[in-house]
Design a protein around this motif. Structure first.
Motif, PDB file in Angstrom:
ATOM      1  N   ASP A  95       0.829  -1.211   0.000  1.00 27.88           N
ATOM      2  CA  ASP A  95       0.000   0.000   0.000  1.00 27.88           C
ATOM      3  C   ASP A  95       0.861   1.257   0.000  1.00 27.88           C
ATOM      4  O   ASP A  95       0.488   2.277  -0.575  1.00 27.88           O
ATOM      5  N   ALA A  96       2.018   1.192   0.649  1.00 32.57           N
ATOM      6  CA  ALA A  96       2.914   2.345   0.719  1.00 32.57           C
ATOM      7  C   ALA A  96       3.623   2.598  -0.609  1.00 32.57           C
ATOM      8  O   ALA A  96       4.080   3.711  -0.864  1.00 32.57           O
ATOM      9  N   SER A  97       3.725   1.595  -1.448  1.00 38.43           N
ATOM     10  CA  SER A  97       4.326   1.725  -2.788  1.00 38.43           C
ATOM     11  C   SER A  97       5.661   2.469  -2.777  1.00 38.43           C
ATOM     12  O   SER A  97       5.881   3.367  -3.584  1.00 38.43           O
ATOM     13  N   GLY A  98       6.523   2.155  -1.812  1.00 39.04           N
ATOM     14  CA  GLY A  98       7.835   2.779  -1.766  1.00 39.04           C
ATOM     15  C   GLY A  98       7.865   4.184  -1.207  1.00 39.04           C
ATOM     16  O   GLY A  98       8.901   4.839  -1.229  1.00 39.04           O
ATOM     17  N   ARG A  99       6.739   4.687  -0.703  1.00 37.25           N
ATOM     18  CA  ARG A  99       6.685   6.059  -0.191  1.00 37.25           C
ATOM     19  C   ARG A  99       7.099   6.186   1.272  1.00 37.25           C
ATOM     20  O   ARG A  99       7.142   7.289   1.796  1.00 37.25           O
ATOM     21  N   LEU A 100       7.403   5.063   1.925  1.00 39.25           N
ATOM     22  CA  LEU A 100       7.869   5.106   3.307  1.00 39.25           C
ATOM     23  C   LEU A 100       9.346   4.733   3.348  1.00 39.25           C
ATOM     24  O   LEU A 100       9.743   3.702   2.810  1.00 39.25           O
ATOM     25  N   PRO A 101      10.169   5.542   4.006  1.00 36.86           N
ATOM     26  CA  PRO A 101      11.591   5.196   4.113  1.00 36.86           C
ATOM     27  C   PRO A 101      11.787   4.037   5.087  1.00 36.86           C
ATOM     28  O   PRO A 101      11.444   4.141   6.261  1.00 36.86           O
ATOM     29  N   ILE A 102      12.306   2.936   4.593  1.00 40.93           N
ATOM     30  CA  ILE A 102      12.563   1.750   5.420  1.00 40.93           C
ATOM     31  C   ILE A 102      13.954   1.874   6.029  1.00 40.93           C
ATOM     32  O   ILE A 102      14.935   2.072   5.317  1.00 40.93           O
ATOM     33  N   SER A 103      14.036   1.738   7.354  1.00 42.05           N
ATOM     34  CA  SER A 103      15.334   1.787   8.020  1.00 42.05           C
ATOM     35  C   SER A 103      15.892   0.392   8.289  1.00 42.05           C
ATOM     36  O   SER A 103      17.093   0.232   8.449  1.00 42.05           O
ATOM     37  N   LEU A 104      15.008  -0.624   8.312  1.00 40.74           N
ATOM     38  CA  LEU A 104      15.450  -2.005   8.537  1.00 40.74           C
ATOM     39  C   LEU A 104      14.327  -2.965   8.163  1.00 40.74           C
ATOM     40  O   LEU A 104      13.170  -2.727   8.464  1.00 40.74           O
ATOM     41  N   GLY A 105      14.701  -4.063   7.515  1.00 39.84           N
ATOM     42  CA  GLY A 105      13.739  -5.125   7.228  1.00 39.84           C
ATOM     43  C   GLY A 105      13.099  -4.996   5.869  1.00 39.84           C
ATOM     44  O   GLY A 105      13.568  -4.238   5.025  1.00 39.84           O
ATOM     45  N   PRO A 106      12.034  -5.757   5.699  1.00 42.60           N
ATOM     46  CA  PRO A 106      11.319  -6.553   6.693  1.00 42.60           C
ATOM     47  C   PRO A 106      12.117  -7.798   7.111  1.00 42.60           C
ATOM     48  O   PRO A 106      12.861  -8.366   6.315  1.00 42.60           O
ATOM     49  N   LEU A 107      11.932  -8.173   8.364  1.00 39.99           N
ATOM     50  CA  LEU A 107      12.592  -9.341   8.937  1.00 39.99           C
ATOM     51  C   LEU A 107      11.551 -10.281   9.525  1.00 39.99           C
ATOM     52  O   LEU A 107      10.546  -9.833  10.075  1.00 39.99           O
ATOM     53  N   GLU A 108      11.822 -11.562   9.426  1.00 42.28           N
ATOM     54  CA  GLU A 108      10.943 -12.594   9.987  1.00 42.28           C
ATOM     55  C   GLU A 108      11.524 -13.073  11.307  1.00 42.28           C
ATOM     56  O   GLU A 108      12.721 -13.319  11.409  1.00 42.28           O
ATOM     57  N   PHE A 109      10.667 -13.190  12.318  1.00 45.97           N
ATOM     58  CA  PHE A 109      11.083 -13.661  13.631  1.00 45.97           C
ATOM     59  C   PHE A 109      10.301 -14.899  14.044  1.00 45.97           C
ATOM     60  O   PHE A 109      10.026 -15.123  15.214  1.00 45.97           O
ATOM     61  N   GLY A 110       9.941 -15.723  13.055  1.00 47.41           N
ATOM     62  CA  GLY A 110       9.170 -16.931  13.298  1.00 47.41           C
ATOM     63  C   GLY A 110       9.855 -17.921  14.221  1.00 47.41           C
ATOM     64  O   GLY A 110       9.190 -18.748  14.833  1.00 47.41           O
ATOM     65  N   ASP A 111      11.178 -17.848  14.348  1.00 45.88           N
ATOM     66  CA  ASP A 111      11.879 -18.735  15.278  1.00 45.88           C
ATOM     67  C   ASP A 111      11.521 -18.401  16.725  1.00 45.88           C
ATOM     68  O   ASP A 111      11.648 -19.248  17.606  1.00 45.88           O
ATOM     69  N   PHE A 112      11.098 -17.160  16.977  1.00 47.06           N
ATOM     70  CA  PHE A 112      10.737 -16.725  18.322  1.00 47.06           C
ATOM     71  C   PHE A 112       9.232 -16.767  18.546  1.00 47.06           C
ATOM     72  O   PHE A 112       8.763 -17.194  19.587  1.00 47.06           O
ATOM     73  N   ILE A 113       8.501 -16.263  17.558  1.00 45.81           N
ATOM     74  CA  ILE A 113       7.036 -16.218  17.619  1.00 45.81           C
ATOM     75  C   ILE A 113       6.525 -16.575  16.230  1.00 45.81           C
ATOM     76  O   ILE A 113       6.782 -15.841  15.269  1.00 45.81           O
ATOM     77  N   PRO A 114       5.810 -17.683  16.078  1.00 44.22           N
ATOM     78  CA  PRO A 114       5.316 -18.070  14.751  1.00 44.22           C
ATOM     79  C   PRO A 114       4.502 -16.955  14.094  1.00 44.22           C
ATOM     80  O   PRO A 114       3.613 -16.380  14.709  1.00 44.22           O
ATOM     81  N   GLY A 115       4.888 -16.587  12.872  1.00 44.13           N
ATOM     82  CA  GLY A 115       4.161 -15.568  12.120  1.00 44.13           C
ATOM     83  C   GLY A 115       4.598 -14.139  12.378  1.00 44.13           C
ATOM     84  O   GLY A 115       4.070 -13.208  11.765  1.00 44.13           O
ATOM     85  N   TRP A 116       5.565 -13.937  13.279  1.00 45.72           N
ATOM     86  CA  TRP A 116       6.000 -12.577  13.601  1.00 45.72           C
ATOM     87  C   TRP A 116       6.918 -12.066  12.507  1.00 45.72           C
ATOM     88  O   TRP A 116       7.926 -12.665  12.168  1.00 45.72           O
ATOM     89  N   LYS A 117       6.551 -10.925  11.928  1.00 50.62           N
ATOM     90  CA  LYS A 117       7.321 -10.275  10.876  1.00 50.62           C
ATOM     91  C   LYS A 117       7.279  -8.777  11.128  1.00 50.62           C
ATOM     92  O   LYS A 117       6.244  -8.241  11.526  1.00 50.62           O
ATOM     93  N   THR A 118       8.413  -8.098  10.899  1.00 48.23           N
ATOM     94  CA  THR A 118       8.512  -6.682  11.243  1.00 48.23           C
ATOM     95  C   THR A 118       9.309  -5.915  10.200  1.00 48.23           C
ATOM     96  O   THR A 118      10.259  -6.448   9.625  1.00 48.23           O
ATOM     97  N   VAL A 119       8.916  -4.678   9.988  1.00 46.71           N
ATOM     98  CA  VAL A 119       9.689  -3.720   9.196  1.00 46.71           C
ATOM     99  C   VAL A 119       9.749  -2.434  10.011  1.00 46.71           C
ATOM    100  O   VAL A 119       8.840  -2.137  10.786  1.00 46.71           O
ATOM    101  N   TRP A 120      10.835  -1.700   9.869  1.00 48.30           N
ATOM    102  CA  TRP A 120      10.993  -0.430  10.551  1.00 48.30           C
ATOM    103  C   TRP A 120      11.059   0.676   9.505  1.00 48.30           C
ATOM    104  O   TRP A 120      11.814   0.577   8.535  1.00 48.30           O
ATOM    105  N   VAL A 121      10.257   1.714   9.706  1.00 48.90           N
ATOM    106  CA  VAL A 121      10.227   2.864   8.811  1.00 48.90           C
ATOM    107  C   VAL A 121      10.485   4.110   9.644  1.00 48.90           C
ATOM    108  O   VAL A 121      10.484   4.042  10.875  1.00 48.90           O
ATOM    109  N   THR A 122      10.701   5.242   8.986  1.00 47.53           N
ATOM    110  CA  THR A 122      10.913   6.481   9.731  1.00 47.53           C
ATOM    111  C   THR A 122       9.890   7.541   9.333  1.00 47.53           C
ATOM    112  O   THR A 122       9.443   7.584   8.193  1.00 47.53           O
ATOM    113  N   ASP A 123       9.550   8.366  10.309  1.00 49.93           N
ATOM    114  CA  ASP A 123       8.630   9.465  10.045  1.00 49.93           C
ATOM    115  C   ASP A 123       9.424  10.658   9.490  1.00 49.93           C
ATOM    116  O   ASP A 123      10.649  10.552   9.328  1.00 49.93           O
TER     117      ASP A 123
END
Length: 147
Positions: A95-123
């Motif tokens: 939905d963001a179509s590249g309009r949000l600056p990504i600072s990290l990720g997206p990364l999958e953390f399924g080894d810790f919590i099944p289905g957990w996925k995260t991306v970090w963006v900046t305002d």
């Protein structure tokens, strides 16, 4: 003995160089809406509301103390990042179509919590925002192992 005073989350105050740009960012990407504007002695404070969460926007001309990267600053006394949950990180990014600056990720953390996925963006001011899916709390039994 009296019952303890009820405490509820209130808000996060953010300093921003351009209140309009910061308001538009949180309104567009995270569903906040203007709840109140307070003006006194030449100072304008904008309150944004998203559900039960408020952001309080203060204008400033000050320069940033540091440049934020990755998942946020590691400096004591500073917030590392703000965080929001979505149903699907990939759909959020599409939905963001590249309009949000990504600072990290997206990364999958399924080894810790099944289905957990995260991306970090900046305002617009470099505040790091974690956008994740799939986080769940541990059970009481799992938590007991850490006591």
């Amino acid at each position: 003995m009296s019952a303890p005073t009820a405490v509820r989350w209130s808000h996060v105050g953010l300093n921003c160089r351009d209140q309009a740009a910061t308001e538009e960012f949180y309104t567009r990407w995270f569903g906040f809406r203007r709840a109140r504007v307070v003006e006194a002695d030449g100072v304008r404070v904008i309150f944004l509301r998203g559900g039960d969460v408020y952001l309080e926007l203060f204008a400033t001309d000050a320069e940033p103390l540091f440049r934020t990267t990755d998942d946020g600053p590691a400096h004591p006394g500073t917030a590392r990042h703000l965080a929001f949950q979505v149903d699907d990180v990939d759909a959020f990014l599409a939905d963001a179509s590249g309009r949000l600056p990504i600072s990290l990720g997206p990364l999958e953390f399924g080894d810790f919590i099944p289905g957990w996925k995260t991306v970090w963006v900046t305002d617009p001011d470099g505040v790091v925002i974690e956008v994740s899916q799939g986080y769940t709390d541990q059970t009481a039994q799992e938590l007991a192992a850490y006591r």
